[in-house]
Design an enzyme around this catalytic site. Structure first.
Site, PDB file in Angstrom:
ATOM      1  N   GLU A  76     -91.283 -98.652   5.504  1.00 40.42           N
ATOM      2  CA  GLU A  76     -91.385 -97.494   4.610  1.00 40.42           C
ATOM      3  C   GLU A  76     -91.225 -97.897   3.138  1.00 40.42           C
ATOM      4  O   GLU A  76     -90.247 -97.561   2.466  1.00 40.42           O
ATOM      5  CB  GLU A  76     -90.364 -96.438   5.024  1.00 40.42           C
ATOM      6  CG  GLU A  76     -90.615 -95.974   6.460  1.00 40.42           C
ATOM      7  CD  GLU A  76     -89.731 -94.823   6.924  1.00 40.42           C
ATOM      8  OE1 GLU A  76     -88.715 -94.542   6.254  1.00 40.42           O
ATOM      9  OE2 GLU A  76     -90.059 -94.220   7.966  1.00 40.42           O
ATOM     10  N   GLU A 130     -93.908 -96.296  14.402  1.00 43.08           N
ATOM     11  CA  GLU A 130     -92.611 -95.596  14.508  1.00 43.08           C
ATOM     12  C   GLU A 130     -92.758 -94.080  14.571  1.00 43.08           C
ATOM     13  O   GLU A 130     -93.501 -93.474  13.804  1.00 43.08           O
ATOM     14  CB  GLU A 130     -91.702 -95.939  13.321  1.00 43.08           C
ATOM     15  CG  GLU A 130     -90.320 -95.294  13.451  1.00 43.08           C
ATOM     16  CD  GLU A 130     -89.402 -95.557  12.255  1.00 43.08           C
ATOM     17  OE1 GLU A 130     -89.438 -96.690  11.734  1.00 43.08           O
ATOM     18  OE2 GLU A 130     -88.677 -94.647  11.848  1.00 43.08           O
TER      19      GLU A 130
END
Length: 521
Positions: free
Chosen positions: A268, A365
């Site tokens: 991220e 994810e």
């Protein structure tokens, strides 16, 4: 009464002949319009296996009675014309047409993340229960997962040997710099290394995808912390050292018998937190790092580990990947890009694929949590967006987040406080609960093998959703989900084969059968 036809006037004879001709014509027209459907027979030697999960949890990957496959004898196996005609007269709500000759991406695997928290909980189990659990996760006795995500150093789910939250990297020093990686060590992750070694023994073809949450603190600009900030862009030696860090990571795990299939550059990269290990890395910086440092470093080391860009949510995917993959020199080293589920929708992956069709798509994810406790609603969302939605939007894999968490959603290291693992392990009682994520993942991981090819199938978005595959052994797999509130009936057609099924509301089913029709390879 006797009639002497010779005595009838000629005009009456003509009239009778005309009436007979009209009658015969009408009979022929009606008979033609009511011709029976093409001859079909149930092939008693073949049937579609079925596994069902229902929103009421009465069926949880439960094997159902095999469905007889109907063989349409007069159909050309390479054509779907007769199948379409049959579907037009079907009483089913929907029709799924499968074309095994129209193919898309090849699948690489399915699984979840072996975080520090997951490994800790599994390690707490008695040896016998631990072995049984790992077999349920990584062999044909259960999910048969063949891919895991691994955190390079600490994440928001990392703990020490006693289960206490812990933040670290593989090159931590008290002060100064370590450009040559003299202090590099994976010892802080020894428990995870041991776990992955064990899993690799159960699953020799295991694929491990590594991702860092942060670089070593000494590499950062500003505050020297694992929690937040970014690489010191003023110091080229930092980038050289960080590329060296990845090379040493891959080699260290390879030495332990754990080959690293691929790496993403940063978890991220558009988000940081002062509460847990994290680091920002802009798109231009990521492209530069790959182009000038990481790509050449892996190449010089003779490593074929895949370099995968991005690794963040769908909503920012197009803009970020356009800058990274749009750099031709960087793109020469990049295999593809990775995506998370927490914002946007899965169609973003198709848009990225359309822009860069030569680069692979990975889904890496997604986590469920206490914010959505209803089993049926979760099953529907996960099937629609992840298990079906990700492959239909070009993903070569599906990875969920934590393999296991405790009943409180931990132990955590400053991250999500109400997330849910694929399984829940109670360290007090050693009770293991299989969550909705387990069953959703099982609908694909148990039946679609590495090397399977996604094939074309029609679907009704938001009603009856599906995705189809052809396994390397030639078996066909169809995964279907009814995300609505009412049961639906549907026909499945592939060439000269067909079968019917009724799927309850908020339910999912996986079908597997041996194809009889010719398939171009």
């Amino acid at each position: 009464m006797y009639i002497d036809w010779r005595e009838l006037p000629k005009r009456w004879i003509i009239l009778l002949i005309a009436v007979c001709c009209v009658g015969v014509g009408i009979w022929l027209i009606l008979n033609r319009s009511e011709q029976p459907a093409p001859l079909t027979v149930v092939d008693k030697q073949r049937a579609a296996e079925v596994w069902l999960t229902t929103g009421d949890q009465q069926n949880l990957l439960t094997s159902q009675k095999p469905i007889p496959i109907t063989d349409h004898h007069d159909a050309d196996p390479s054509s779907s014309v007769s199948s379409t005609q049959d579907s037009d007269t079907s009483s089913s709500d929907f029709t799924i047409q499968i074309d095994p000759n129209k193919t898309y991406q090849t699948m690489d695997g399915f699984g979840a993340a072996m975080t520090g928290s997951s490994a800790h909980l599994i390690n707490q189990l008695p040896e016998k229960e631990q072995e049984q659990l790992l077999k349920k996760l990584f062999t044909t006795e259960g999910l048969n997962m063949d891919m895991v995500r691994h955190t390079i150093g600490a994440s928001d789910y990392s703990v020490d040997e006693s289960g206490v939250a812990s933040s670290y990297t593989y090159d931590d020093i008290e002060s100064g710099t370590d450009y040559d990686m003299e202090h590099f060590s994976i010892n802080k992750d020894q428990k995870i290394v041991n776990m992955l070694e064990h899993v690799a023994g159960l699953k020799p073809d295991l694929k491990v995808l590594g991702t860092p949450w942060t670089a070593p603190a000494w590499m950062k600009y500003g505050e020297k912390t694992t929690n937040g900030w970014y690489l010191d862009y003023n110091d080229p030696q930092v980038y050289e050292a960080y590329a060296r860090y990845f090379v040493k990571y891959i080699k260290a795990y390879q030495t332990k018998g754990i080959p690293i299939y691929g790496i993403t550059l940063q978890n991220e990269p558009e988000f940081t937190s002062d509460k847990y290990p994290s680091m920002s890395m802009g798109a231009e910086e990521q492209a530069m790092f790959i182009r000038d440092y990481l790509g050449p470093a892996l190449q010089d080391a003779g490593l074929d580990t895949r370099i995968i860009a991005y690794d963040h949510n769908w909503d920012q995917a197009v803009e970020y990947t356009s800058k990274v993959l749009g750099d031709e020199q960087a793109a020469a080293y990049i295999d593809g890009s990775a995506f998370h589920c927490y914002a946007g929708d899965s169609s973003a992956m198709s848009e990225v694929h359309e822009r860069f069709p030569d680069k692979n798509i990975y889904f890496t994810e997604c986590s469920g949590g206490e914010w959505s406790p209803d089993f049926g609603e979760n099953l529907s969302w996960q099937m629609s967006n992840l298990i079906i939605g990700a492959p239909r939007n070009w993903a070569k894999n599906v990875l969920l987040w934590n393999i296991a968490l405790d009943p409180q959603g931990g132990p955590t290291n400053g991250g999500c406080e109400n997330c849910r693992g694929v399984m829940t392990i109670d360290p007090e009682s050693n009770e293991i609960t299989r969550n909705v994520e387990y069953y959703a993942l099982g609908h694909i991981s148990r039946y679609v093998r590495t090397g399977a090819v996604r094939v074309d199938s029609t679907q009704e978005q938001g009603q009856l959703e599906n995705v189809a595959f052809r396994n390397p052994d030639g078996t066909m797999v169809l995964i279907a989900a009814n995300t609505g509130e009412d049961e639906v009936s549907f026909d499945v057609f592939m060439g000269g084969d067909s079968f019917q099924y009724i799927l309850p509301s908020q339910s999912a089913a996986t079908f597997r059968w041996k194809s009889k029709t010719g398939v171009e390879r």
